[in-house]
Enzyme design. Structure first.
Site, PDB file in Angstrom:
ATOM      1  N   ASP A 135       0.838  -1.193   0.000  1.00 56.89           N
ATOM      2  CA  ASP A 135       0.000   0.000   0.000  1.00 56.89           C
ATOM      3  C   ASP A 135       0.875   1.247   0.000  1.00 56.89           C
ATOM      4  OD1 ASP A 135       0.795  -0.503   2.752  1.00 56.89           O
ATOM      5  OD2 ASP A 135      -0.636   1.057   3.347  1.00 56.89           O
ATOM      6  N   GLU A 167       0.085  -1.013   5.670  1.00 54.08           N
ATOM      7  CA  GLU A 167       1.143  -0.584   6.593  1.00 54.08           C
ATOM      8  C   GLU A 167       1.065   0.909   6.864  1.00 54.08           C
ATOM      9  OE1 GLU A 167       5.208   0.928   7.756  1.00 54.08           O
ATOM     10  OE2 GLU A 167       3.929   1.462   6.052  1.00 54.08           O
ATOM     11  N   GLU A 168       0.712   1.676   5.844  1.00 47.40           N
ATOM     12  CA  GLU A 168       0.728   3.131   5.971  1.00 47.40           C
ATOM     13  C   GLU A 168      -0.332   3.668   6.925  1.00 47.40           C
ATOM     14  OE1 GLU A 168       2.994   4.971   5.047  1.00 47.40           O
ATOM     15  OE2 GLU A 168       4.011   4.100   3.323  1.00 47.40           O
TER      16      GLU A 168
END
Length: 408
Positions: free
Chosen positions: A80, A175-176
């Site tokens: 992502d 993850e972001e």
């Protein structure tokens, strides 16, 4: 290494922004577009046990080619990209033999990547840089890591003379927005330790990160006509302002560096009867981290003494400093450091001023320091990455695999 650049360019053109507003995993359907492509590529290069689960977590295996017991290790990157800046319609530009001057990213909008502002650019004179076109982010965070892991595995498959144990790779969503490790199946992954390939400049090696928490502070006011408000009106916006004024003024992101912690207000809304502040708390030191949380509670209690039940603080821990889990397994850092040195790379060992999937994974039982992927200026239109740094990251992964087999 010939497939590294085209592979990376293909990946960054796929829009994979995550979105914290949605509770699904992945948080956005478009992340599946790249996830499915990565599964195909893993099969194409010859990886085994390729799988993707219902949450788009991808795993694959490169079997050992040695006849002795070697620890299974892993490499992890996320597909992502940040919601902070648009990742739609990415048009990467390849600047060959960079001359050390300013790079025009977008002539029409007068957007320039200049070494006058981004001074580290001068380190890459003569190299090949991949930049944005000035209208989107690039997505090197962390599609560079994915391309490097994929290329390293391909290289090992094509060079069976390089001896290694069993290697596991994983590519993850979200993850972001802080959820990259939430549904990661550590037991299924089956590695004794791993490395996230999610760092920045050439040589970065990180095994410390912030302890992190979020805080939501709500303020309850009382609306009264301002002409008759004395001793009656309680303005929630004013209470919010008073709360912020009681925070240490020099402990903000814009005034801190290295291992200095901070409070960061990122949202504030308000009207007379209701206001809300959203902030994050960060500190490498656990004692200081807990003191920061205690300070927010103390400030709320102080205001509530004057205006009873007007302030409520809700604090939620997000992740912790992985140093606690890495130090008992420090050989995994030493192997990465030695791999870089053997390749002529100067290791830059420092604490991350942020978080990484590796911090959560370390507390889930998978010690997981972070190594460089090579990019700069993440999360914005000035993002770029030198191809040579990507090549070195790929070789570092290969060398880690080789040294692990030699050491055990």
């Amino acid at each position: 290494m010939k497939n590294l650049l085209p592979r990376f360019l293909e990946y960054v053109k796929v829009d994979t922004q995550s979105d914290e507003r949605f509770n699904t995993t992945p948080s956005t359907k478009k992340q599946w577009d790249l996830a499915k492509k990565l599964v195909q590529h893993l099969h194409i290069i010859g990886m085994q046990e390729v799988s993707i689960d219902e949450n788009a977590y991808i795993m694959a295996t490169l079997p050992s080619n040695v006849d002795k017991e070697v620890p299974t290790i892993g490499f992890i990157s996320h597909f992502d990209t940040t919601p902070d800046f648009t990742g739609r319609n990415v048009k990467p530009q390849v600047v060959k033999n960079y001359d050390g001057g300013s790079i025009v990213l977008n002539k029409e909008k007068n957007i320039t990547l200049s070494p006058d502002y981004f001074k580290e650019l001068t380190n890459y004179e003569g190299q090949t840089l991949i930049t944005t076109d000035g209208t989107t982010l690039l997505g090197a965070d962390d599609k560079a890591g994915i391309a490097e892991i994929m290329t390293a595995m391909e290289y090992l498959i094509q060079h069976p003379d390089i001896k290694h144990g069993t290697i596991r790779v994983a590519f993850t969503p979200d993850e972001e927005i802080g959820r990259g490790a939430h549904k990661f199946n550590v037991e299924k992954f089956g590695a004794q330790w791993a490395y996230t390939v999610d760092g920045s400049q050439l040589g970065e090696l990180e095994y410390e990160n912030f302890n992190a928490a979020t805080a939501t502070i709500t303020f309850k006011g009382k609306s009264v006509h301002p002409g008759f408000a004395k001793h009656k009106l309680v303005n929630a916006i004013g209470l919010a302002n008073e709360f912020l004024n009681l925070l240490p003024n020099n402990e903000k992101p814009e005034h801190t560096e290295d291992r200095e912690g901070f409070f960061h207000v990122h949202h504030i809304t308000g009207e007379i009867e209701h206001a809300e502040i959203a902030l994050i708390i960060r500190d490498h030191d656990l004692e200081h981290f807990n003191a920061r949380k205690a300070l927010l509670t103390a400030i709320s209690e102080k205001i509530n003494k004057q205006f009873p039940e007007s302030v409520q603080v809700i604090i939620k821990d997000q992740y912790y400093n992985m140093k606690e889990k890495i130090l008992p397994n420090f050989h995994i850092v030493e192997i990465a450091e030695e791999a870089m040195k053997q390749l002529g790379i100067t290791p830059i060992i420092k604490a991350i001023r942020g978080g990484t999937d590796g911090s959560q994974l370390s507390f889930m039982g998978l010690p997981c320091p972070n190594i460089f992927a090579g990019g700069h200026n993440f999360h914005g239109k000035y993002e770029y990455i030198p191809l040579e740094s990507m090549e070195q990251a790929t070789l570092t992964i290969v060398k880690i695999c080789e040294l692990t087999a030699q050491r055990f």
